[in-house]
Write a protein that holds these residues in place. Structure first.
Motif, PDB file in Angstrom:
ATOM      1  N   UNK A 154       0.826  -1.204   0.000  1.00 60.26           N
ATOM      2  CA  UNK A 154       0.000   0.000   0.000  1.00 60.26           C
ATOM      3  C   UNK A 154       0.857   1.249   0.000  1.00 60.26           C
ATOM      4  N   UNK A 155       0.351   2.259  -0.746  1.00 61.61           N
ATOM      5  CA  UNK A 155       1.053   3.532  -0.851  1.00 61.61           C
ATOM      6  C   UNK A 155       0.312   4.561   0.007  1.00 61.61           C
ATOM      7  N   UNK A 156       1.072   5.255   0.849  1.00 62.89           N
ATOM      8  CA  UNK A 156       0.484   6.225   1.768  1.00 62.89           C
ATOM      9  C   UNK A 156       1.131   7.595   1.551  1.00 62.89           C
ATOM     10  N   UNK A 157       0.290   8.607   1.517  1.00 63.54           N
ATOM     11  CA  UNK A 157       0.737   9.997   1.475  1.00 63.54           C
ATOM     12  C   UNK A 157       0.457  10.600   2.840  1.00 63.54           C
ATOM     13  N   UNK A 158       1.461  11.252   3.432  1.00 69.85           N
ATOM     14  CA  UNK A 158       1.319  11.889   4.739  1.00 69.85           C
ATOM     15  C   UNK A 158       1.352  13.400   4.553  1.00 69.85           C
ATOM     16  N   UNK A 159       0.385  14.100   5.140  1.00 71.01           N
ATOM     17  CA  UNK A 159       0.374  15.556   5.088  1.00 71.01           C
ATOM     18  C   UNK A 159       0.126  16.101   6.491  1.00 71.01           C
ATOM     19  N   UNK A 160       1.103  16.850   6.976  1.00 63.55           N
ATOM     20  CA  UNK A 160       1.015  17.500   8.282  1.00 63.55           C
ATOM     21  C   UNK A 160       1.858  18.760   8.204  1.00 63.55           C
ATOM     22  N   UNK A 161       1.357  19.867   8.728  1.00 60.24           N
ATOM     23  CA  UNK A 161       2.096  21.121   8.621  1.00 60.24           C
ATOM     24  C   UNK A 161       3.348  21.164   9.497  1.00 60.24           C
ATOM     25  N   UNK A 162       3.532  20.204  10.357  1.00 52.52           N
ATOM     26  CA  UNK A 162       4.723  20.105  11.192  1.00 52.52           C
ATOM     27  C   UNK A 162       5.651  19.058  10.567  1.00 52.52           C
ATOM     28  N   UNK A 163       6.788  19.512  10.031  1.00 46.94           N
ATOM     29  CA  UNK A 163       7.718  18.601   9.341  1.00 46.94           C
ATOM     30  C   UNK A 163       8.236  17.491  10.257  1.00 46.94           C
ATOM     31  N   UNK A 164       8.445  17.805  11.525  1.00 42.86           N
ATOM     32  CA  UNK A 164       8.906  16.795  12.463  1.00 42.86           C
ATOM     33  C   UNK A 164       7.865  15.687  12.599  1.00 42.86           C
ATOM     34  N   UNK A 165       6.603  16.078  12.678  1.00 41.76           N
ATOM     35  CA  UNK A 165       5.520  15.092  12.778  1.00 41.76           C
ATOM     36  C   UNK A 165       5.463  14.254  11.505  1.00 41.76           C
ATOM     37  N   UNK A 166       5.526  14.911  10.342  1.00 41.11           N
ATOM     38  CA  UNK A 166       5.497  14.184   9.062  1.00 41.11           C
ATOM     39  C   UNK A 166       6.610  13.144   8.992  1.00 41.11           C
ATOM     40  N   UNK A 167       7.808  13.556   9.350  1.00 39.61           N
ATOM     41  CA  UNK A 167       8.952  12.634   9.303  1.00 39.61           C
ATOM     42  C   UNK A 167       8.811  11.511  10.321  1.00 39.61           C
ATOM     43  N   UNK A 168       8.290  11.825  11.493  1.00 41.25           N
ATOM     44  CA  UNK A 168       8.072  10.794  12.513  1.00 41.25           C
ATOM     45  C   UNK A 168       7.026   9.789  12.050  1.00 41.25           C
ATOM     46  N   UNK A 169       5.949  10.296  11.458  1.00 46.04           N
ATOM     47  CA  UNK A 169       4.908   9.402  10.935  1.00 46.04           C
ATOM     48  C   UNK A 169       5.465   8.502   9.836  1.00 46.04           C
ATOM     49  N   UNK A 195       6.801   3.279   7.859  1.00 39.42           N
ATOM     50  CA  UNK A 195       7.706   2.481   7.050  1.00 39.42           C
ATOM     51  C   UNK A 195       8.380   1.351   7.834  1.00 39.42           C
ATOM     52  N   UNK A 196       8.179   1.329   9.146  1.00 36.60           N
ATOM     53  CA  UNK A 196       8.647   0.194   9.935  1.00 36.60           C
ATOM     54  C   UNK A 196       7.809  -1.048   9.628  1.00 36.60           C
ATOM     55  N   UNK A 237      -6.398  10.078  16.897  1.00 37.97           N
ATOM     56  CA  UNK A 237      -5.578  11.083  17.567  1.00 37.97           C
ATOM     57  C   UNK A 237      -4.099  10.719  17.488  1.00 37.97           C
ATOM     58  N   UNK A 238      -3.256  11.730  17.292  1.00 41.34           N
ATOM     59  CA  UNK A 238      -1.809  11.534  17.164  1.00 41.34           C
ATOM     60  C   UNK A 238      -1.199  10.895  18.410  1.00 41.34           C
ATOM     61  N   UNK A 239      -1.798  11.180  19.542  1.00 43.70           N
ATOM     62  CA  UNK A 239      -1.231  10.689  20.790  1.00 43.70           C
ATOM     63  C   UNK A 239      -1.174   9.156  20.828  1.00 43.70           C
ATOM     64  N   UNK A 240      -2.032   8.496  20.077  1.00 41.71           N
ATOM     65  CA  UNK A 240      -2.074   7.028  20.069  1.00 41.71           C
ATOM     66  C   UNK A 240      -1.238   6.492  18.907  1.00 41.71           C
ATOM     67  N   UNK A 241       0.062   6.765  18.949  1.00 42.67           N
ATOM     68  CA  UNK A 241       0.936   6.431  17.827  1.00 42.67           C
ATOM     69  C   UNK A 241       0.955   4.941  17.508  1.00 42.67           C
TER      70      UNK A 241
END
Length: 186
Positions: A28-43, A48-49, A129-133
């Motif tokens: 599956x291909x996923x596109x991530x969009x978040x205005x916080x670059x740190x969050x985008x990279x963390x996601x 990708x794990x 919610x982001x808190x539930x990573x």
């Protein structure tokens, strides 16, 4: 970024995607969009794990979400709701008009009733919610196979949203009358 740098980086991502994705075995291909670059990279790192998920690109604005979605046609769009310039809700409305089969999963820090109702009304496939990573990858997979996902905090709010007289047509989300009755008793 200047406009030229943005365009160069934008097309470089797309070019890199076409070169690097061949033969990787990702399903599956996923596109991530978040205005916080740190969050985008963390996601991206979190997703990708998982061997079944490939993050085809990340974006940081509503405009980028629309451009990248149109160019890459991801299986799932994982997007923040509150972004500068254009909200995730506004982006989703545009994309769902262009592609009614778009699978959009909202990931946000806000369990605001107004956003939940609007996400349901426009046809989002999920709201977590982001808190539930730890639930992010399983939620993306669930949306990918065609089911809807709402985090625990969201599910607990649905009965009050129903009883407060909000006009959400849950039938268009595959929720039947019996399930609505059960939710209202929770």
């Amino acid at each position: 970024f200047t406009e030229w740098e943005y365009q160069y980086n934008h097309w470089q991502w797309i070019s890199d995607f076409h070169i690097s994705s061949k033969g990787r075995g990702k399903s599956m291909k996923v596109l991530i969009v978040d205005d916080d670059r740190l969050v985008s990279n963390s996601l991206k790192t979190i997703l990708e794990a998982d061997a079944e998920i490939e993050v085809v690109a990340t974006g940081n604005s509503g405009k980028e979400a629309i451009e990248l979605y149109s160019a890459l046609k991801p299986d799932v769009l994982l997007m923040d709701i509150r972004m500068d310039g254009m909200t995730g809700i506004e982006v989703a409305e545009i994309l769902l008009k262009q592609d009614s089969a778009a699978k959009i999963l909202f990931l946000t820090t806000f369990s605001d009733d107004e956003y939940i109702i609007k996400a349901l009304q426009i046809g989002a496939k999920g709201y977590i919610l982001k808190q539930n990573f730890e639930s992010i990858a399983p939620s993306v997979k669930t949306v990918f196979i065609g089911q809807r996902v709402f985090g625990d905090e969201i599910i607990t709010k649905i009965p009050s949203l129903i009883s407060d007289g909000n006009k959400v047509d849950f039938s268009k989300f595959g929720v039947n009358d019996k399930e609505i009755e059960i939710l209202s008793q929770v």
